[in-house]
Design an enzyme around this catalytic site. Structure first.
Site, PDB file in Angstrom:
ATOM      1  N   ARG A  16      47.130  56.261  38.683  1.00 21.19           N
ATOM      2  CA  ARG A  16      47.095  54.952  38.753  1.00 21.19           C
ATOM      3  C   ARG A  16      48.623  53.814  37.876  1.00 21.19           C
ATOM      4  NH1 ARG A  16      45.020  50.318  40.351  1.00 21.19           N
ATOM      5  NH2 ARG A  16      43.144  48.746  38.935  1.00 21.19           N
ATOM      6  N   THR A  71      42.800  48.387  49.276  1.00 23.55           N
ATOM      7  CA  THR A  71      43.025  49.737  49.420  1.00 23.55           C
ATOM      8  C   THR A  71      43.047  50.363  50.714  1.00 23.55           C
ATOM      9  OG1 THR A  71      40.599  50.472  48.422  1.00 23.55           O
ATOM     10  CG2 THR A  71      42.119  49.585  46.546  1.00 23.55           C
ATOM     11  N   THR A  99      46.586  51.902  46.151  1.00 20.11           N
ATOM     12  CA  THR A  99      46.448  50.450  46.261  1.00 20.11           C
ATOM     13  C   THR A  99      48.297  49.634  46.521  1.00 20.11           C
ATOM     14  OG1 THR A  99      44.697  49.005  45.776  1.00 20.11           O
ATOM     15  CG2 THR A  99      45.459  50.615  44.172  1.00 20.11           C
ATOM     16  N   ASP A 137      44.056  43.513  37.303  1.00 21.06           N
ATOM     17  CA  ASP A 137      42.767  44.313  36.477  1.00 21.06           C
ATOM     18  C   ASP A 137      42.354  44.496  35.629  1.00 21.06           C
ATOM     19  OD1 ASP A 137      42.046  44.942  39.647  1.00 21.06           O
ATOM     20  OD2 ASP A 137      42.301  47.294  39.808  1.00 21.06           O
ATOM     21  N   GLY A 150      37.957  47.138  46.445  1.00 20.09           N
ATOM     22  CA  GLY A 150      37.031  46.408  45.250  1.00 20.09           C
ATOM     23  C   GLY A 150      35.893  46.846  44.748  1.00 20.09           C
TER      24      GLY A 150
END
Length: 558
Positions: free
Chosen positions: A93, A367, A385, A409, A460
């Site tokens: 991430r 994504t 993503t 986010d 999402g």
């Protein structure tokens, strides 16, 4: 050159492809959002690679052929069944830059500066994709790193016919040069807009990929690519530095593991919220007194109320465990707690959601997911993503890849709550080097110590619910893979307090009955673009399908 491109295209299309149909294979199967990428992964399996090798090749090819979400400028999550009964995960991430602050997107009055957390260079998180793919390959791959990128480099260098879906987007970018100035060079070859069916070449990206092919992740995080990337981001008033890139690491984490009937479910741990939320919902479903008929009003109502409960907890508790302690996590994953939540549900009328002490945040829906399985039983479920479609819509012309806008986010306005579902929780406020909470939900379901289902989706916050419903359709209702993917889906995320359904997929009578039960309904053209593989242990065949909602998706198998 063009003749070589044509030969490459013909070789890619020499495999069975049909949306919404099952594809079968005994030796390998790849499902992704790009027919080119799926075939690239299958070629690696045919050449002796395993599922991890194939997933890396597929992901790099997606970065070339599906820039809408495929990337080397973003991040993601990977669940791996190693083939020997073990399941592990890689978290790559994106992270907040070291110079980030919790109020970096606010004006002097404490209000969000419109668009700052999605449409500016401040929204770019430190990319993790290259690190994640490289680290997973180094530990679990079996053929050379360089070989995995050959097909992606060829497609970037020699080009491929631009599909209609990308051509429409390119045209829209071209019509709005003032709004998307950084996209204008990206969508052109030699100054000319690339149109549908015309060969799109990406020489800058090909050069970048060749450097990564030669030097591995070091080329991206420490070398000339890194310096060029930092110079570009800072020229756009972003804050990522060489130190940010040098200190980035992917993390191998223990998966979230749960059981359902005779199955073992493995999902991503935090900061992906999908593993926790899907586990909660499966725990609730497993304790229902009566299993509703698929497609009935009772079925959709039960789904909605279970989703409502899981998303309330998601909003209240979840974040990056490396930065925020999540004391409730063990409780959230327990069957006893699931029973408590189930006892609170009224199965005759809709519940209510209130923002009194719950805060949410906005999360992009664009994504992409890929699922891979090989003959040895190794399987990979990977979701990556850029956040929104084409990310922040910025790219260094020297490097040729788009950058994410994942900082959106995080909670942009800490402590502020409303019923629109736009703000997040204290556990997800911005901190330097912190990973933002995600809804990505790659899953591997095991039965009798071998993979049974490999599944995931973009979308999402809808990802969690589409994956949940597809798992149910496969495990509980015994649907074939394609029917599980195409079955009508609904989505409830606590706030806003409404039930979303897919256009054309539900009968008017069903919708009327749901409204009579108190649900506020909202239509959407589709929910998720699932890519899945189901394994039949009796026949030894893998059964794969790509969601018909994915315009260029496809399955490659043999």
């Amino acid at each position: 050159m063009k003749s070589l491109s044509i030969l490459l295209l013909l070789s890619f299309l020499n495999f069975s492809l049909a949306f919404s149909q099952n594809h079968y294979g005994k030796n390998g199967l790849v499902a992704s959002a790009s027919t080119y990428a799926s075939q690239a992964g299958l070629e690696i399996i045919k050449e002796g690679g395993n599922a991890v090798d194939a997933s890396v090749a597929t992901a790099f090819t997606l970065a070339v052929t599906w820039p809408f979400a495929g990337n080397i400028g973003g991040g993601g999550f990977m669940v791996i069944h190693t083939g020997d009964g073990e399941v592990t995960t890689f978290d790559f991430r994106e992270k907040a830059p070291l110079a980030s602050t919790k109020d970096m997107f606010l004006d002097e009055n404490g209000n969000l500066k419109s668009g700052s957390n999605h449409n500016t260079a401040l929204a770019i998180g430190v990319p993790g994709t290259v690190a994640g793919l490289y680290d997973a390959h180094q530990k679990y791959g079996q053929i050379s790193w360089g070989k995995l990128m050959d097909r992606a480099i060829q497609l970037a260098e020699f080009g491929f016919p631009l599909p209609q879906s990308l051509a429409k987007d390119f045209y829209n970018f071209a019509q709005n040069p003032d709004r998307f100035p950084e996209m204008q060079e990206f969508i052109r070859n030699d100054g000319k807009l690339v149109g549908f069916g015309e060969y799109w070449k990406q020489p800058a990206l090909a050069k970048t990929l060749k450097n990564i092919q030669k030097e591995g992740k070091k080329a991206f995080y420490e070398g000339k690519i890194a310096q060029t990337l930092v110079d570009y981001i800072q020229s756009q008033d972003g804050i990522i530095t060489m130190e940010d890139l040098a200190e980035y690491e992917s993390i191998e984490r223990k998966p979230i593991h749960s059981t359902f009937n005779d199955y073992d479910l493995y999902g991503m741990p935090l900061p992906s919220s999908g593993g926790v939320a899907v586990t909660q919902m499966m725990n609730m479903w497993g304790q229902l007194d009566e299993i509703p008929k698929m497609g009935s009003v009772h079925y959709y109502h039960t789904l909605a109320e279970i989703m409502r409960k899981a998303f309330k907890d998601r909003a209240q508790y979840l974040g990056d465990m490396d930065y925020a302690e999540i004391p409730e996590l063990e409780k959230l994953l327990s069957e006893a707690y699931a029973k408590e939540l189930l006892n609170e549900i009224d199965f005759e009328k809709a519940g209510t959601s209130d923002s009194t002490d719950i805060q949410l945040f906005s999360e992009g829906q664009e994504t992409t997911h890929l699922s891979v399985m090989d003959a040895s039983g190794m399987a990979v479920s990977m979701t990556t993503t850029l956040e929104q479609g084409y990310g922040v819509k910025m790219q260094s012309p020297e490097l040729g890849f788009l950058l994410n806008n994942e900082m959106g986010d995080f909670n942009a306005v800490p402590g502020k709550t409303n019923n629109s579902g736009q703000i997040g929780t204290p556990a997800n406020t911005i901190e330097p080097s912190k990973r933002m909470l995600s809804s990505m939900s790659p899953f591997i379901v095991m039965k009798d110590n071998q993979p049974f289902l490999v599944i995931g989706s973009p979308g999402g916050r809808t990802i969690i619910n589409t994956v949940f419903q597809t798992i149910l359709a496969t495990l509980v209702y015994d649907y074939p893979m394609n029917q599980s993917i195409e079955a009508p889906k609904v989505h409830h995320q606590w706030l806003p307090d409404r039930l979303i359904y897919e256009e054309y997929k539900m009968a008017p009578e069903t919708l009327n009955s749901l409204e009579e039960m108190g649900h506020e309904l909202q239509m959407r053209s589709f929910l998720g673009r699932l890519m899945g593989i189901k394994f039949n242990a009796e026949t030894g065949f893998m059964e794969g399908a790509a969601d018909s909602g994915s315009p260029d998706g496809g399955v490659a198998s043999y």
